[in-house]
Enzyme design. Structure first.
Site, PDB file in Angstrom:
ATOM      1  N   THR A   1       4.968  -0.991   3.834  1.00 28.99           N
ATOM      2  CA  THR A   1       4.882  -2.453   3.886  1.00 28.99           C
ATOM      3  C   THR A   1       6.138  -3.056   4.513  1.00 28.99           C
ATOM      4  O   THR A   1       7.235  -2.475   4.414  1.00 28.99           O
ATOM      5  CB  THR A   1       4.713  -3.000   2.453  1.00 28.99           C
ATOM      6  OG1 THR A   1       4.914  -4.420   2.460  1.00 28.99           O
ATOM      7  CG2 THR A   1       5.718  -2.390   1.472  1.00 28.99           C
ATOM      8  N   ASP A   2       5.984  -4.247   5.098  1.00 30.08           N
ATOM      9  CA  ASP A   2       7.160  -4.959   5.642  1.00 30.08           C
ATOM     10  C   ASP A   2       8.110  -5.401   4.523  1.00 30.08           C
ATOM     11  O   ASP A   2       9.267  -5.727   4.784  1.00 30.08           O
ATOM     12  CB  ASP A   2       6.733  -6.160   6.501  1.00 30.08           C
ATOM     13  CG  ASP A   2       5.974  -7.239   5.751  1.00 30.08           C
ATOM     14  OD1 ASP A   2       5.647  -7.043   4.556  1.00 30.08           O
ATOM     15  OD2 ASP A   2       5.701  -8.296   6.358  1.00 30.08           O
ATOM     16  N   GLU A   3       7.621  -5.405   3.264  1.00 33.47           N
ATOM     17  CA  GLU A   3       8.481  -5.888   2.176  1.00 33.47           C
ATOM     18  C   GLU A   3       9.700  -5.001   1.947  1.00 33.47           C
ATOM     19  O   GLU A   3      10.664  -5.428   1.313  1.00 33.47           O
ATOM     20  CB  GLU A   3       7.681  -5.990   0.868  1.00 33.47           C
ATOM     21  CG  GLU A   3       6.583  -7.025   0.946  1.00 33.47           C
ATOM     22  CD  GLU A   3       6.241  -7.634  -0.413  1.00 33.47           C
ATOM     23  OE1 GLU A   3       5.133  -8.150  -0.517  1.00 33.47           O
ATOM     24  OE2 GLU A   3       7.059  -7.603  -1.337  1.00 33.47           O
TER      25      GLU A   3
ATOM     26  N   TYR B   1       8.437  -3.619  -6.882  1.00 34.49           N
ATOM     27  CA  TYR B   1       7.377  -3.111  -5.990  1.00 34.49           C
ATOM     28  C   TYR B   1       7.973  -2.646  -4.659  1.00 34.49           C
ATOM     29  O   TYR B   1       7.779  -1.498  -4.232  1.00 34.49           O
ATOM     30  CB  TYR B   1       6.309  -4.189  -5.746  1.00 34.49           C
ATOM     31  CG  TYR B   1       5.473  -3.909  -4.507  1.00 34.49           C
ATOM     32  CD1 TYR B   1       4.595  -2.820  -4.476  1.00 34.49           C
ATOM     33  CD2 TYR B   1       5.585  -4.705  -3.356  1.00 34.49           C
ATOM     34  CE1 TYR B   1       3.846  -2.536  -3.329  1.00 34.49           C
ATOM     35  CE2 TYR B   1       4.844  -4.426  -2.216  1.00 34.49           C
ATOM     36  CZ  TYR B   1       3.973  -3.345  -2.211  1.00 34.49           C
ATOM     37  OH  TYR B   1       3.245  -3.063  -1.076  1.00 34.49           O
TER      38      TYR B   1
ATOM     39  N   LYS C   1       8.358   1.116  -2.935  1.00 32.87           N
ATOM     40  CA  LYS C   1       7.800   1.479  -1.620  1.00 32.87           C
ATOM     41  C   LYS C   1       8.913   1.996  -0.707  1.00 32.87           C
ATOM     42  O   LYS C   1       8.713   2.957   0.049  1.00 32.87           O
ATOM     43  CB  LYS C   1       7.090   0.280  -0.975  1.00 32.87           C
ATOM     44  CG  LYS C   1       5.802  -0.151  -1.643  1.00 32.87           C
ATOM     45  CD  LYS C   1       4.682   0.869  -1.596  1.00 32.87           C
ATOM     46  CE  LYS C   1       4.073   1.035  -0.233  1.00 32.87           C
ATOM     47  NZ  LYS C   1       2.845   1.910  -0.279  1.00 32.87           N
TER      48      LYS C   1
HETATM   49  P1  NAD Z   1      -4.760  -2.349  -3.971  1.00 34.35           P
HETATM   50  O1  NAD Z   1      -3.920  -2.639  -5.180  1.00 34.35           O
HETATM   51  O2  NAD Z   1      -5.905  -3.245  -3.652  1.00 34.35           O
HETATM   52  O3  NAD Z   1      -5.369  -0.867  -4.094  1.00 34.35           O
HETATM   53  C1  NAD Z   1      -4.600   0.222  -4.556  1.00 34.35           C
HETATM   54  C2  NAD Z   1      -5.552   1.367  -4.840  1.00 34.35           C
HETATM   55  O4  NAD Z   1      -4.765   2.508  -5.224  1.00 34.35           O
HETATM   56  C3  NAD Z   1      -6.518   1.092  -5.989  1.00 34.35           C
HETATM   57  O5  NAD Z   1      -7.809   1.538  -5.657  1.00 34.35           O
HETATM   58  C4  NAD Z   1      -5.940   1.910  -7.161  1.00 34.35           C
HETATM   59  O6  NAD Z   1      -6.926   2.337  -8.067  1.00 34.35           O
HETATM   60  C5  NAD Z   1      -5.308   3.070  -6.416  1.00 34.35           C
HETATM   61  N1  NAD Z   1      -4.192   3.686  -7.153  1.00 34.35           N
HETATM   62  C6  NAD Z   1      -3.126   3.060  -7.726  1.00 34.35           C
HETATM   63  N2  NAD Z   1      -2.309   3.961  -8.308  1.00 34.35           N
HETATM   64  C7  NAD Z   1      -2.865   5.192  -8.070  1.00 34.35           C
HETATM   65  C8  NAD Z   1      -2.497   6.520  -8.389  1.00 34.35           C
HETATM   66  N3  NAD Z   1      -1.382   6.788  -9.106  1.00 34.35           N
HETATM   67  N4  NAD Z   1      -3.283   7.520  -7.987  1.00 34.35           N
HETATM   68  C9  NAD Z   1      -4.416   7.284  -7.279  1.00 34.35           C
HETATM   69  N5  NAD Z   1      -4.831   6.037  -6.956  1.00 34.35           N
HETATM   70  C10 NAD Z   1      -4.066   5.005  -7.344  1.00 34.35           C
HETATM   71  O7  NAD Z   1      -3.739  -2.229  -2.776  1.00 34.35           O
HETATM   72  P2  NAD Z   1      -3.911  -2.650  -1.237  1.00 34.35           P
HETATM   73  O8  NAD Z   1      -3.576  -4.073  -1.078  1.00 34.35           O
HETATM   74  O9  NAD Z   1      -5.208  -2.130  -0.752  1.00 34.35           O
HETATM   75  O10 NAD Z   1      -2.701  -1.812  -0.597  1.00 34.35           O
HETATM   76  C11 NAD Z   1      -2.903  -0.464  -0.186  1.00 34.35           C
HETATM   77  C12 NAD Z   1      -1.600   0.067   0.388  1.00 34.35           C
HETATM   78  O11 NAD Z   1      -1.194  -0.742   1.483  1.00 34.35           O
HETATM   79  C13 NAD Z   1      -0.426   0.056  -0.607  1.00 34.35           C
HETATM   80  O12 NAD Z   1       0.312   1.231  -0.428  1.00 34.35           O
HETATM   81  C14 NAD Z   1       0.380  -1.179  -0.198  1.00 34.35           C
HETATM   82  O13 NAD Z   1       1.745  -0.986  -0.489  1.00 34.35           O
HETATM   83  C15 NAD Z   1       0.132  -1.208   1.298  1.00 34.35           C
HETATM   84  N6  NAD Z   1       0.197  -2.542   1.939  1.00 34.35           N
HETATM   85  C16 NAD Z   1      -0.530  -3.581   1.445  1.00 34.35           C
HETATM   86  C17 NAD Z   1      -0.502  -4.811   2.114  1.00 34.35           C
HETATM   87  C18 NAD Z   1      -1.310  -5.991   1.625  1.00 34.35           C
HETATM   88  O14 NAD Z   1      -1.143  -7.090   2.145  1.00 34.35           O
HETATM   89  N7  NAD Z   1      -2.206  -5.838   0.666  1.00 34.35           N
HETATM   90  C19 NAD Z   1       0.272  -4.970   3.254  1.00 34.35           C
HETATM   91  C20 NAD Z   1       1.024  -3.875   3.719  1.00 34.35           C
HETATM   92  C21 NAD Z   1       0.953  -2.662   3.053  1.00 34.35           C
HETATM   93  O1  DAU Z   2       3.947  -8.186   3.070  1.00 36.16           O
HETATM   94  C1  DAU Z   2       3.085  -7.186   2.629  1.00 36.16           C
HETATM   95  C2  DAU Z   2       2.834  -7.345   1.151  1.00 36.16           C
HETATM   96  O2  DAU Z   2       1.979  -8.468   1.012  1.00 36.16           O
HETATM   97  C3  DAU Z   2       2.212  -6.099   0.503  1.00 36.16           C
HETATM   98  O3  DAU Z   2       3.145  -5.056   0.567  1.00 36.16           O
HETATM   99  C4  DAU Z   2       1.839  -6.372  -0.957  1.00 36.16           C
HETATM  100  O4  DAU Z   2       1.156  -5.258  -1.496  1.00 36.16           O
HETATM  101  C5  DAU Z   2       0.922  -7.583  -0.998  1.00 36.16           C
HETATM  102  O5  DAU Z   2       0.631  -7.902  -2.340  1.00 36.16           O
HETATM  103  C6  DAU Z   2       1.594  -8.781  -0.314  1.00 36.16           C
HETATM  104  O6  DAU Z   2       2.756  -9.212  -1.065  1.00 36.16           O
HETATM  105  P1  DAU Z   2       3.084 -10.775  -1.301  1.00 36.16           P
HETATM  106  O7  DAU Z   2       3.925 -10.894  -2.492  1.00 36.16           O
HETATM  107  O8  DAU Z   2       3.557 -11.407  -0.036  1.00 36.16           O
HETATM  108  O9  DAU Z   2       1.566 -11.305  -1.549  1.00 36.16           O
HETATM  109  P2  DAU Z   2       0.962 -12.325  -2.621  1.00 36.16           P
HETATM  110  O10 DAU Z   2      -0.461 -12.556  -2.217  1.00 36.16           O
HETATM  111  O11 DAU Z   2       1.245 -11.923  -4.003  1.00 36.16           O
HETATM  112  O12 DAU Z   2       1.781 -13.648  -2.317  1.00 36.16           O
HETATM  113  C7  DAU Z   2       1.792 -14.235  -1.025  1.00 36.16           C
HETATM  114  C8  DAU Z   2       2.722 -15.435  -1.082  1.00 36.16           C
HETATM  115  O13 DAU Z   2       2.121 -16.454  -1.902  1.00 36.16           O
HETATM  116  C9  DAU Z   2       4.065 -15.132  -1.723  1.00 36.16           C
HETATM  117  O14 DAU Z   2       5.075 -15.906  -1.065  1.00 36.16           O
HETATM  118  C10 DAU Z   2       3.905 -15.613  -3.164  1.00 36.16           C
HETATM  119  C11 DAU Z   2       2.943 -16.775  -3.030  1.00 36.16           C
HETATM  120  N1  DAU Z   2       2.046 -16.999  -4.190  1.00 36.16           N
HETATM  121  C12 DAU Z   2       1.327 -15.932  -4.653  1.00 36.16           C
HETATM  122  C13 DAU Z   2       0.486 -16.082  -5.741  1.00 36.16           C
HETATM  123  C14 DAU Z   2      -0.303 -14.904  -6.267  1.00 36.16           C
HETATM  124  C15 DAU Z   2       1.917 -18.252  -4.750  1.00 36.16           C
HETATM  125  O15 DAU Z   2       2.568 -19.227  -4.296  1.00 36.16           O
HETATM  126  N2  DAU Z   2       1.077 -18.415  -5.810  1.00 36.16           N
HETATM  127  C16 DAU Z   2       0.359 -17.361  -6.350  1.00 36.16           C
HETATM  128  O16 DAU Z   2      -0.386 -17.562  -7.346  1.00 36.16           O
END
Ligand code: NAD
Ligand code: DAU
Length: 339
Positions: free
Chosen positions: A129-131, A154, A158
């Site tokens: 992730t970019d985070e 988190y 990562k």
């Molecule tokens: P998500 O939380 O929707 O899904 C995570 C999945 O992993 C779930 O199905 C969960 O059951 C499974 N899981 C969790 N712990 C596990 C374990 N110990 N063993 C096996 N399975 C397990 O997450 P997402 O948003 O789909 O993100 C997927 C990946 O992409 C993550 O690695 C996250 O860091 C990365 N990512 C997410 C975003 C985003 O915006 N959502 C952006 C960049 C990178």
């Molecule tokens: O940048 C990639 C990341 O994006 C991934 O690595 C993470 O898994 C994914 O959860 C996401 O992280 P963020 O923290 O950016 O996403 P989130 O949707 O939780 O929040 C997006 C922005 O909105 C953040 O600045 C926090 C804000 N927010 C979020 C929630 C849930 C609010 O203002 N109110 C809220 O209730």
């Protein structure tokens, strides 16, 4: 070429979108979906593929070597590549408690790497992730050379997993590829994340929690574009490299919330400013020129197309949304937002 993929976390948001894409775009490939089914894992995301003989499911935990072995056993004897999505993914949950994040993201990645090396897998794509880069000021972009400077448990977990992947490559010559993508949106996203949470609450005329001043900036990418980028990295990436993924699509959170309200024809009076997230990163913005230049990937969806399509999807799949908004999710909501 026919391939077998071991996809970890395939029942989550991005993993399930990825499996749907593979079935459409590489119909002769086999997929073993290895997932622990935590609160974020939902096999309903893959319900339409239940009778597809190329997609199988193994329930297991990445941090448990015996479980991971069962996952690899299900792949058969031929060549296998791993796409490692599985992780605890929600920043706010990690602030409430970091240990599950260290276990799943750090320990889980090392167990996966060890098992994948022992199995002599072809390629290991680590979805990061970019985070991990921390927060930007008003200008500039994250490049692959930006120092890792994570803010939350988190993102720190990562960053730790990224370092373990790098070590597996440098020490053992293992074929790894790491991707670092910006915020995704699209179908099947668990409604603890901003966009599906705002859609769900707005539809029910509930308050829309906006952290702090709502001026934090995220760089939004449609999930299908992210999945296509991961497939491109698997097929064309250079071993040991990191690839940033993003779409130059920066918006302050408050603009996203207002765009959703406008699309749903709901009043801005639903917006409720709440206490800021501790350690809240102010701005993310990705420089994705490396993957564009070297591998020829570019996003195909604009925000103007994909945000309305995403809202439409949540409206059309109300049963899915209601299902995930019940039970444990409500308990978590109480802890996070109080009454
Ligand atoms: P998500 O939380 O929707 O899904 C995570 C999945 O992993 C779930 O199905 C969960 O059951 C499974 N899981 C969790 N712990 C596990 C374990 N110990 N063993 C096996 N399975 C397990 O997450 P997402 O948003 O789909 O993100 C997927 C990946 O992409 C993550 O690695 C996250 O860091 C990365 N990512 C997410 C975003 C985003 O915006 N959502 C952006 C960049 C990178
Ligand atoms: O940048 C990639 C990341 O994006 C991934 O690595 C993470 O898994 C994914 O959860 C996401 O992280 P963020 O923290 O950016 O996403 P989130 O949707 O939780 O929040 C997006 C922005 O909105 C953040 O600045 C926090 C804000 N927010 C979020 C929630 C849930 C609010 O203002 N109110 C809220 O209730």
């Amino acid at each position: 070429m026919t391939r077998t993929l071991l996809v970890t976390g395939g029942a989550g948001f991005i993993g399930s979108n990825f499996i749907h894409m593979i079935v459409e775009d590489r119909p002769d490939w086999k997929v073993v979906n290895f997932d622990a089914l935590t609160y974020a894992g939902n096999l309903e995301n893959l319900a339409s593929l239940e009778s597809n003989p190329n997609v199988t499911f193994v329930q297991g935990d990445c941090a448990e070597p015996d479980d991971v072995q069962r996952g690899f056993d299900a792949c058969g004897d031929g060549p296998v590549s791993v796409i490692h999505f599985a992780a605890e993914s929600h920043v706010d949950r990690s602030i409430l408690g970091g240990l599950p994040f260290v276990r799943a993201n750090v320990l889980g990645t090392q167990v996966m790497l060890d098992a994948a090396r022992a199995r002599k897998t072809e390629r290991f794509v680590h979805v990061s992730t970019d985070e991990v880069y921390g927060s930007l000021g008003a200008t500039g972009f994250f490049t692959e050379e930006t120092d890792l400077d994570p803010s939350s448990p988190y993102s720190a977990s990562k960053a730790g997993s990224d370092m373990l992947v790098q070590a597996a490559h440098r020490t053992h010559g293992f074929e790894t590829l790491t991707t670092r993508c910006s915020n995704n949106y699209g179908p099947y996203q668990f409604p603890e994340k901003l966009i599906p949470l705002i859609i769900a609450n707005a539809r029910e005329d509930k308050p829309l929690p906006v952290y702090g001043d709502g001026m934090q900036i995220r760089d939004w990418l449609y999930v299908r574009d992210h999945c296509e980028a991961i497939l491109t990295v698997l097929e064309k990436g250079t071993s040991g490299e990191v690839y940033n993924i993003g779409g130059h699509n920066e918006y302050p959170n408050i603009d996203i919330v207002k765009a959703i309200l406008s699309a749903l024809d709901k009043p801005e009076s639903l917006i409720t400013y709440v206490k800021d997230r501790p350690g809240h990163d102010r701005r993310y913005a990705i420089d994705a020129s490396k993957i564009e230049r070297e591998l020829g990937w570019k996003p195909r969806w604009t925000f103007e197309q994909a945000l309305p399509a995403t809202i439409e999807w949540y409206l059309a799949n109300d049963e899915w949304s209601q299902g995930v908004r019940s039970g444990a999710y409500r308990d978590y909501l109480k802890t996070q937002y109080g009454s």
